[in-house]
Design a protein around this motif. Structure first.
Motif, short mmCIF file in Angstrom:
data_model
loop_
_atom_site.label_atom_id
_atom_site.label_comp_id
_atom_site.label_asym_id
_atom_site.label_seq_id
_atom_site.Cartn_x
_atom_site.Cartn_y
_atom_site.Cartn_z
N GLY A 110 0.83 -1.20 0.00
CA GLY A 110 0.00 0.00 0.00
C GLY A 110 0.87 1.25 0.00
N GLN A 111 0.22 2.39 -0.04
CA GLN A 111 0.94 3.66 -0.03
C GLN A 111 1.55 3.90 1.35
OE1 GLN A 111 1.46 5.79 -2.56
NE2 GLN A 111 0.52 4.26 -3.88
N LEU A 112 2.76 4.42 1.37
CA LEU A 112 3.42 4.75 2.62
C LEU A 112 2.83 6.04 3.19
CD1 LEU A 112 7.13 4.05 1.67
CD2 LEU A 112 5.70 2.70 3.18
N PRO A 113 2.77 6.13 4.53
CA PRO A 113 2.26 7.37 5.13
C PRO A 113 3.19 8.55 4.82
CG PRO A 113 2.72 5.71 6.82
CD PRO A 113 3.07 5.12 5.51
N ALA A 114 2.66 9.74 4.91
CA ALA A 114 3.43 10.95 4.59
C ALA A 114 4.63 11.12 5.50
CB ALA A 114 2.52 12.18 4.68
N CYS A 116 6.59 8.86 6.61
CA CYS A 116 7.70 8.03 6.12
C CYS A 116 8.36 8.63 4.90
CB CYS A 116 7.20 6.63 5.79
SG CYS A 116 6.68 5.70 7.23
N MET A 117 7.65 9.43 4.16
CA MET A 117 8.19 10.02 2.94
C MET A 117 8.89 11.34 3.21
SD MET A 117 7.52 7.72 0.85
CE MET A 117 8.01 8.49 -0.66
N ALA A 118 8.80 11.85 4.43
CA ALA A 118 9.46 13.11 4.77
C ALA A 118 10.97 12.91 4.75
CB ALA A 118 9.01 13.57 6.16
N PRO A 119 11.75 13.98 4.54
CA PRO A 119 13.20 13.85 4.56
C PRO A 119 13.69 13.25 5.88
CG PRO A 119 12.58 15.98 3.70
CD PRO A 119 11.33 15.33 4.19
N LEU A 120 14.81 12.60 5.81
CA LEU A 120 15.35 11.84 6.93
C LEU A 120 15.53 12.68 8.19
CD1 LEU A 120 16.66 9.20 7.95
CD2 LEU A 120 18.81 10.07 7.09
N TYR A 121 15.96 13.91 8.07
CA TYR A 121 16.30 14.72 9.23
C TYR A 121 15.08 15.39 9.89
CZ TYR A 121 16.41 17.90 5.29
OH TYR A 121 16.11 18.58 4.15
N PHE A 122 13.87 15.20 9.37
CA PHE A 122 12.69 15.81 9.99
C PHE A 122 12.32 15.14 11.31
CE2 PHE A 122 10.21 18.20 6.48
CZ PHE A 122 11.34 18.94 6.20
N TYR A 123 12.28 13.82 11.34
CA TYR A 123 11.88 13.08 12.53
C TYR A 123 13.00 12.09 12.90
CZ TYR A 123 7.34 14.66 10.86
OH TYR A 123 6.29 15.41 10.40
N THR A 124 14.07 12.61 13.42
CA THR A 124 15.24 11.77 13.70
C THR A 124 15.76 12.05 15.09
OG1 THR A 124 15.85 11.86 11.37
CG2 THR A 124 17.54 11.15 12.87
N ARG A 153 15.47 7.07 12.79
CA ARG A 153 14.33 7.78 12.21
C ARG A 153 13.09 7.38 12.99
NH1 ARG A 153 12.99 8.32 5.87
NH2 ARG A 153 11.35 9.86 6.10
N LEU A 154 12.39 8.33 13.55
CA LEU A 154 11.28 8.06 14.45
C LEU A 154 10.03 7.59 13.73
CD1 LEU A 154 11.77 11.10 16.83
CD2 LEU A 154 12.52 8.74 17.18
N SER A 155 9.85 7.94 12.47
CA SER A 155 8.62 7.58 11.79
C SER A 155 8.63 6.13 11.29
CB SER A 155 8.38 8.53 10.61
OG SER A 155 9.50 8.51 9.75
N SER A 156 9.72 5.69 10.71
CA SER A 156 9.73 4.33 10.15
C SER A 156 10.76 3.42 10.81
CB SER A 156 9.99 4.39 8.65
OG SER A 156 11.19 5.07 8.39
N ARG A 157 11.51 3.91 11.77
CA ARG A 157 12.43 3.18 12.63
C ARG A 157 13.68 2.56 11.99
NH1 ARG A 157 9.51 2.09 17.93
NH2 ARG A 157 7.62 3.17 17.49
N PRO A 158 14.14 3.02 10.86
CA PRO A 158 15.45 2.52 10.43
C PRO A 158 16.55 3.20 11.24
CG PRO A 158 14.71 4.13 8.87
CD PRO A 158 13.59 3.93 9.88
N VAL A 159 17.70 2.57 11.30
CA VAL A 159 18.82 3.09 12.09
C VAL A 159 20.02 3.26 11.17
CG1 VAL A 159 20.38 2.56 13.99
CG2 VAL A 159 17.99 1.97 14.18
#
Length: 184
Positions: A110-114, A116-124, A153-159
């Motif tokens: 499905g489509q990813l939430p907005a 998750c599509m934000a630049p990496l440094y927005f929610y980190t 990254r706080l939105s999608s949790r990659p490290v």
């Protein structure tokens, strides 16, 4: 008998040997380490013969397994050249086998939430840890002390992990700039 005349050319790769009563066996040149697990007396069946087809159907009916499992069971007693091709044709006749071999439909994401599509440094989040001694990549004899930097990254949790030369502000800012530039 037409088989005996062209046996040398037809079954050359199988190291066939002609025994009494015109029976052709497999494996005259099998290594000694394999002879303990191999039935030396297994004989070659001609693929065009109806007996070959009946044997494959009998083995296939046992568990309706795949081509390789049917071939392994078959080759424990008999050797039929081009047996894989025959097994595939016979598997196509059985409804059970056709249903087992059907491909499951492809699932699309499905489509990813907005967020998750934000630049990496927005929610980190950023964390510095440890003091490690590492070997320099250019000067192999030199060892340096470095700190680990974790960007989560706080939105999608990659490290993402980086190494910083120091625990000061300048080293941390360099790592932050590095990750921002690498995400562009």
């Amino acid at each position: 008998m037409p088989i005996n005349h062209n046996r040398e050319s037809r079954f050359k790769r199988l190291s066939s040997k002609l025994k009494e009563k015109g029976i052709i066996t497999v494996g005259a040149k099998i290594p000694s380490w394999l002879k303990g697990n191999w039935n030396i007396n297994e004989f070659i069946l001609v693929p065009e013969h109806p007996l070959s087809k009946l044997l494959i159907e009998q083995v296939q009916r046992v568990d309706h397994g795949g081509v390789e499992s049917t071939l392994a069971r078959l080759q424990s007693k008999y050797w039929i050249p081009r047996a894989r091709k025959m097994i595939k044709a016979i598997k196509g006749k059985y409804t059970v086998c056709r249903n087992q071999d059907k491909c499951i439909g492809i699932k699309f994401l499905g489509q990813l939430p907005a967020e998750c599509m934000a630049p990496l440094y927005f929610y980190t989040s950023l964390d510095l840890f440890g003091l490690f001694q590492v070997r320099d990549t250019v000067e192999h004899r030199v060892r340096r002390k470095v700190y680990g930097v974790v960007f989560a990254r706080l939105s999608s949790r990659p490290v993402h992990l980086e190494l910083a030369k120091g625990y000061d502000t300048e080293s941390s800012v360099k790592r932050i700039v590095n990750i921002i530039l690498s995400s562009l």
